[in-house]
Enzyme design. Structure first.
Site, short mmCIF file in Angstrom:
data_model
loop_
_atom_site.label_atom_id
_atom_site.label_comp_id
_atom_site.label_asym_id
_atom_site.label_seq_id
_atom_site.Cartn_x
_atom_site.Cartn_y
_atom_site.Cartn_z
N ASP A 21 21.02 5.41 -5.47
CA ASP A 21 21.13 5.47 -4.00
C ASP A 21 19.80 5.20 -3.31
O ASP A 21 19.77 4.74 -2.18
CB ASP A 21 21.59 6.88 -3.56
CG ASP A 21 22.91 7.26 -4.20
OD1 ASP A 21 23.10 8.45 -4.51
OD2 ASP A 21 23.72 6.33 -4.43
N LYS A 220 -0.53 5.95 -7.11
CA LYS A 220 0.30 5.98 -8.32
C LYS A 220 -0.58 5.85 -9.56
O LYS A 220 -1.53 5.06 -9.55
CB LYS A 220 1.29 4.79 -8.30
CG LYS A 220 2.30 4.79 -7.18
CD LYS A 220 3.01 3.44 -7.09
CE LYS A 220 2.06 2.37 -6.57
NZ LYS A 220 2.71 1.06 -6.40
N ASP A 245 5.52 -3.52 -10.93
CA ASP A 245 5.05 -4.60 -11.81
C ASP A 245 3.95 -4.13 -12.76
O ASP A 245 3.51 -4.91 -13.62
CB ASP A 245 4.53 -5.78 -10.98
CG ASP A 245 3.24 -5.42 -10.24
OD1 ASP A 245 2.21 -6.06 -10.48
OD2 ASP A 245 3.25 -4.46 -9.45
O1 DEZ Z 1 -5.95 -1.90 -5.19
C1 DEZ Z 1 -5.45 -2.83 -5.84
O2 DEZ Z 1 -5.94 -3.28 -6.86
C2 DEZ Z 1 -4.20 -3.48 -5.32
O3 DEZ Z 1 -3.91 -2.94 -4.09
C3 DEZ Z 1 -3.05 -3.33 -6.26
O4 DEZ Z 1 -2.37 -4.51 -6.24
C4 DEZ Z 1 -2.09 -2.20 -5.93
O5 DEZ Z 1 -1.03 -2.59 -5.08
P1 DEZ Z 1 0.52 -2.25 -5.45
O6 DEZ Z 1 0.87 -3.15 -6.62
O7 DEZ Z 1 0.61 -0.78 -5.82
O8 DEZ Z 1 1.30 -2.59 -4.19
MG MG Z 2 2.11 -3.92 -7.91
#
Ligand code: DEZ
Ligand code: MG
Length: 298
Positions: A21, A220, A245
């Site tokens: 959801d 994250k 990714d």
């Molecule tokens: O800080 C970084 O290296 C970039 O912002 C990295 O791509 C993280 O972006 P996300 O994939 O979490 O949107």
């Molecule tokens: Mg990313």
């Protein structure tokens, strides 16, 4: 070690649509590369909303605030609402105000861009450095007088990084043992529209090495990032899927939060990291080439 379920046929995508959801999306490498939208993303997000799914965006990219991300979504023609957007700049500001409870008379020395400054301002936290042009001048150790009210250094992706900025941040952190050291995220690379570039993790690495000290990371896979989402979005972890990714941020974030995880191969992670002898110990539940593949569920 279990292998991820490789999605390929329409019924598998349709089953995901029924099973979940709430859909949480990483941005860089999943929705876009820089300002270049990945084909099919708009249709998939529209399909999810048409099916009354909750959509949440969770990015480690600290260069933009939630508000300025809304501007990027609008410019790219992707429906998104500020309350659906969570960035590591926001998580860092919330961490400082609500978790570390930085005293109100303390300031933050910023290595980063406007997004980080905007989120700190929104949380009522004073800051210096960042995009201040004066901070780009050559560093003069003889005349540099550290601001005695700096109580934290926050380091995010900063495409205008300099020795002067590193020297100031190093001085604050090495001369005051109580000065907090926060990194918005530790992504080693950034999937730009023209290939990989150094990420925020590569920006904070010289400070970690010089100091012999690791920062608190608020992006994250850190829990504080999911806590920021929980504070605004009502969702059932058992019926929520995180789409990302990067294994050591997005998929780890989803697993730590008790969410299902879908890895797409349009960003950082390569096939060899999920198959064969060199495969990572971080195993997503599902894998597909691109978010666009979910169009098959229509
Ligand atoms: O800080 C970084 O290296 C970039 O912002 C990295 O791509 C993280 O972006 P996300 O994939 O979490 O949107
Ligand atoms: Mg990313």
């Amino acid at each position: 070690m279990t292998a991820p379920a490789r999605l390929s046929i329409a019924s598998e995508y349709a089953a995901l649509l029924v099973q979940f959801d709430t859909w949480m999306f990483d941005c860089d490498g999943v929705l876009w590369h820089g300002d270049r939208l990945i084909p099919g993303v708009i249709e998939v997000l529209a399909l999810l909303r048409k099916n009354d799914k909750k959509v949440v965006f969770v990015t480690n990219n600290a260069t933009k605030s939630r508000r300025s991300y809304k501007g990027k979504f609008d410019a790219l023609g992707v429906e998104a609402h500020v309350d659906e957007i969570f960035g590591s700049a926001y998580a860092a500001a919330v961490y400082l105000s609500s978790v570390a409870q930085l005293p109100k008379d303390k300031k933050v020395y910023v290595i980063g861009q406007a997004g980080l400054e905007e989120e700190l301002h929104e949380e009522g936290i004073a800051f210096l450095g960042g995009t201040d042009p004066a901070d780009a001048l050559p560093f003069d150790a003889a005349s540099f007088t550290p601001d005695p009210n700096v109580g934290a250094v926050v380091c995010g992706l900063d495409t205008a990084i300099s020795y002067a900025k590193y020297s100031k941040a190093f001085t604050y952190l090495s001369t005051n043992p109580d000065c907090l050291f926060v990194a918005t995220n530790e992504d080693s690379t950034y999937p730009s529209a023209h290939g990989l570039l150094p990420g925020a993790g590569a920006i904070s690495a010289p400070l970690r090495y010089a100091l012999g000290r690791d920062p608190v990371c608020t992006g994250k896979p850190a829990k504080v990032m999911l806590d920021c989402v929980k504070a605004k979005v009502n969702y059932d972890p058992k019926r929520t899927i995180m789409v990302g990714d990067r294994l050591n941020t997005d998929i780890l974030f989803g697993k730590a939060g008790g969410l299902a995880t879908l890895l797409v191969l349009t960003g950082i992670t390569q096939e060899a990291e999920i198959n064969g002898p060199g495969a990572s110990h971080i195993v997503p539940d599902y894998v597909t080439q691109s978010l666009a593949d979910l169009r098959a569920a229509a």
